[in-house]
Design an enzyme around this catalytic site. Sequence first.
Site, PDB file in Angstrom:
ATOM      1  N   PHE A  38      44.288  57.125  32.527  1.00  9.72           N
ATOM      2  CA  PHE A  38      42.930  56.654  32.786  1.00  9.72           C
ATOM      3  C   PHE A  38      42.659  56.413  34.270  1.00  9.72           C
ATOM      4  CE2 PHE A  38      45.567  52.933  31.844  1.00  9.72           C
ATOM      5  CZ  PHE A  38      45.347  52.158  32.979  1.00  9.72           C
ATOM      6  N   ARG A  95      34.026  39.738  28.336  1.00 11.02           N
ATOM      7  CA  ARG A  95      34.138  41.189  28.129  1.00 11.02           C
ATOM      8  C   ARG A  95      33.519  41.612  26.803  1.00 11.02           C
ATOM      9  NH1 ARG A  95      40.214  41.433  30.582  1.00 11.02           N
ATOM     10  NH2 ARG A  95      39.682  42.095  32.702  1.00 11.02           N
ATOM     11  N   HIS A 122      36.844  41.897  36.120  1.00 12.97           N
ATOM     12  CA  HIS A 122      38.268  41.977  36.451  1.00 12.97           C
ATOM     13  C   HIS A 122      38.796  40.585  36.727  1.00 12.97           C
ATOM     14  CE1 HIS A 122      41.989  43.227  38.530  1.00 12.97           C
ATOM     15  NE2 HIS A 122      41.689  42.278  39.403  1.00 12.97           N
TER      16      HIS A 122
END
Length: 212
Positions: free
Chosen positions: A66, A114, A127
């Site tokens: 990814f 999230r 993050h």
Amino acid sequence: MQMLMPEPQIFVERTLALIKPDVVDKEEEIEDCILQSGFRILQKRKLQLSPEQCSNFYADQYGKVFFPNLTAYMSSGPLVAMVLARHCAVSYWKELLGPSNSLRAKRTHPHSLRAIYGTDDLRNALHGSLSISTAEREIQFMFPEVILEPIPAGQRARDYLNLYVKPTLLAGLTALCKEKPADPMTWLADWLIEHNPNKPRLQHHVTEEEHQ
């Protein structure tokens, strides 16, 4: 016989928080949630990283499948970087974020950030640093001008307050009581700025010509 217990001590940590490009428009909402959760925002800046900068920031993820999509996503627009502080900041921020995969977060931690703002396993909105050492490295990356010194705690903190803070604050409060201004908070703030003992001062050196 009463036992003498040591005074409780609060050890403050710092961690890095990023509001990622696809949810920058939710910045105010997210900041409100951060503040309501007991964090202080020590530093904040909005910036846009290049793909190369993203690669350096996520260097520990290099080689994973990814990784190209991650760097493309993180460099796709502006992001907001913040240094957060509170007791156990790293673990509390990770708990507030929820699982890194937003789809999983929606199932298992529906009230996490999230789950609320993330889209999938890549676009997860925010993050957070994984550990204290990681936080120090990431804060230095995003805020290179910041000096990461340990925040005083316990006796060191009390000594600092007694030596540098309390004398000036006491003098300011005494002056406030004498003055009795209409807006005491603003008056005291202005007084503290004016009488800050650490404020730089210019010295005028008298030259020999001026003396004559």
